[in-house]
Design a protein around this motif. Structure first.
Motif, short mmCIF file in Angstrom:
data_model
loop_
_atom_site.label_atom_id
_atom_site.label_comp_id
_atom_site.label_asym_id
_atom_site.label_seq_id
_atom_site.Cartn_x
_atom_site.Cartn_y
_atom_site.Cartn_z
N GLU A 131 -119.46 18.72 -19.70
CA GLU A 131 -120.77 19.28 -19.33
C GLU A 131 -121.79 18.17 -19.13
O GLU A 131 -122.50 18.14 -18.11
N ALA A 132 -121.90 17.26 -20.08
CA ALA A 132 -122.86 16.16 -19.95
C ALA A 132 -122.47 15.24 -18.81
O ALA A 132 -123.33 14.71 -18.09
N PHE A 133 -121.17 15.04 -18.61
CA PHE A 133 -120.68 14.16 -17.56
C PHE A 133 -121.10 14.65 -16.18
O PHE A 133 -121.44 13.85 -15.30
N ARG A 134 -121.12 15.96 -16.00
CA ARG A 134 -121.47 16.53 -14.69
C ARG A 134 -122.97 16.82 -14.54
O ARG A 134 -123.42 17.15 -13.45
N ASN A 135 -123.72 16.69 -15.61
CA ASN A 135 -125.14 17.02 -15.59
C ASN A 135 -125.93 15.92 -14.86
O ASN A 135 -125.96 14.77 -15.32
N PRO A 136 -126.59 16.23 -13.75
CA PRO A 136 -127.33 15.19 -13.02
C PRO A 136 -128.54 14.66 -13.77
O PRO A 136 -129.07 13.61 -13.43
N VAL A 141 -123.95 5.08 -16.46
CA VAL A 141 -123.91 3.68 -16.08
C VAL A 141 -122.50 3.16 -16.27
O VAL A 141 -121.81 3.54 -17.22
N VAL A 142 -122.07 2.31 -15.34
CA VAL A 142 -120.78 1.62 -15.43
C VAL A 142 -121.07 0.13 -15.56
O VAL A 142 -121.90 -0.42 -14.82
N CYS A 143 -120.40 -0.52 -16.51
CA CYS A 143 -120.66 -1.94 -16.80
C CYS A 143 -119.43 -2.80 -16.53
O CYS A 143 -118.30 -2.31 -16.52
N ASP A 144 -119.68 -4.09 -16.33
CA ASP A 144 -118.57 -5.04 -16.19
C ASP A 144 -118.16 -5.57 -17.56
O ASP A 144 -118.70 -5.15 -18.60
N ALA A 145 -117.21 -6.50 -17.57
CA ALA A 145 -116.67 -7.01 -18.83
C ALA A 145 -117.69 -7.81 -19.62
O ALA A 145 -117.52 -8.01 -20.83
N ARG A 154 -126.65 9.54 -11.08
CA ARG A 154 -126.70 10.90 -11.62
C ARG A 154 -125.36 11.61 -11.41
O ARG A 154 -125.09 12.64 -12.03
N ALA A 155 -124.54 11.04 -10.55
CA ALA A 155 -123.20 11.60 -10.31
C ALA A 155 -122.27 11.23 -11.47
O ALA A 155 -122.54 10.30 -12.23
N PRO A 156 -121.16 11.95 -11.62
CA PRO A 156 -120.22 11.64 -12.70
C PRO A 156 -119.42 10.38 -12.40
O PRO A 156 -118.53 10.39 -11.54
N ILE A 157 -119.74 9.28 -13.07
CA ILE A 157 -119.02 8.01 -12.92
C ILE A 157 -118.73 7.43 -14.29
O ILE A 157 -119.53 7.59 -15.20
N PRO A 158 -117.59 6.73 -14.46
CA PRO A 158 -116.47 6.64 -13.52
C PRO A 158 -115.65 7.92 -13.55
O PRO A 158 -115.40 8.49 -14.60
N TRP A 159 -115.22 8.35 -12.38
CA TRP A 159 -114.49 9.61 -12.27
C TRP A 159 -113.07 9.44 -12.82
O TRP A 159 -112.35 8.52 -12.43
#
Length: 241
Positions: A131-136, A141-145, A154-159
């Protein structure tokens, strides 16, 4: 630390003066800021009523224009009015975050201090659930190493490629640290196309090649207050602190 506080919120007019557990919202946020150990806390507002409440409580206020599009723009004006040097580290604690953990506020500031190669530092919370994953309204946020942000959305990432997997992700916490010099550059850039599309100001920094460090936490930052429902929830949370 600078707390931008706009009186005329569209969804909750007069928001800074609405009460959280018997005190105005802006004073509850101010308490969180002071508890973080910040050397100086300034409330940047466009309204004399907010200023009066803060000053009567012993806080520092800078009056700003009512035309700013964002809290960062309000902070930029405050920087000039106060005359902060380019290397001064500023934490932007938004004026509608009355439950933000003071330790997390301090951690974001210290992270930027330790990594001068970063343009900004922010925070994210480990989360799970579809639910939270799909909530705009829950920014991801996606981070590097190295702990730097690759993208916010606002989209669900990482899918998750596996359709049966429970999504686990980093939910962005709207708390920022940057230097006064970076704020000056950031506001001069102006909004970018990605920022306009997603409605996320931090994408402007990535669009210009700035590095954004992310402090990952399991702490719950509590509810931001945008609606009457948020206000009721924040009252319940505050009383449980």
């Amino acid at each position: 630390m600078i707390i931008p506080a706009r009186y005329g919120a569209t969804r909750l007019p007069g928001k800074p003066l609405r009460e959280i557990a018997g005190r105005p919202l802006i004073l509850r946020v101010h308490e969180r800021a002071c508890a973080s150990g910040a050397e100086r806390v300034i409330v940047a507002t466009d309204d004399a009523r907010v200023a009066r409440v803060v000053e009567e409580a012993g806080g520092e206020v800078v009056m700003t224009a009512s035309t700013h599009a964002s809290g960062t723009d309000r902070i930029a004006e405050t920087i000039e009015r106060v005359g902060l040097k380019d290397d001064a580290i500023i934490v932007n604690l938004q004026g509608d975050e009355p439950c933000m953990p003071p330790d997390l506020v301090a951690a974001v500031a210290h992270a930027l201090e330790a990594r001068p190669d970063w343009g900004m530092a922010t925070a994210a919370r480990r989360m799970a659930g579809a639910e939270a994953f799909r909530n705009p309204h829950q920014v991801k946020v996606v981070c590097d190493a190295d702990g730097q942000a690759l993208y916010f959305s606002r989209a669900p990432i990482p899918w998750p490629r596996d359709p049966g997997a429970t999504p686990d992700f980093l939910g962005h916490v709207g708390l920022y640290a940057y230097t006064a010099g970076f704020v000056r550059a950031f506001t001069a850039w102006g909004p970018c196309a990605l920022e306009r599309r997603e409605g996320l100001e931090q994408l402007r920094a990535l669009d210009h090649g700035a590095r954004i460090g992310v402090v990952v936490t399991d702490a719950d930052p509590g509810p931001g207050v945008d609606t009457e429902e948020d206000l009721d929830y924040a009252n319940r949370v505050w009383r449980s602190l």
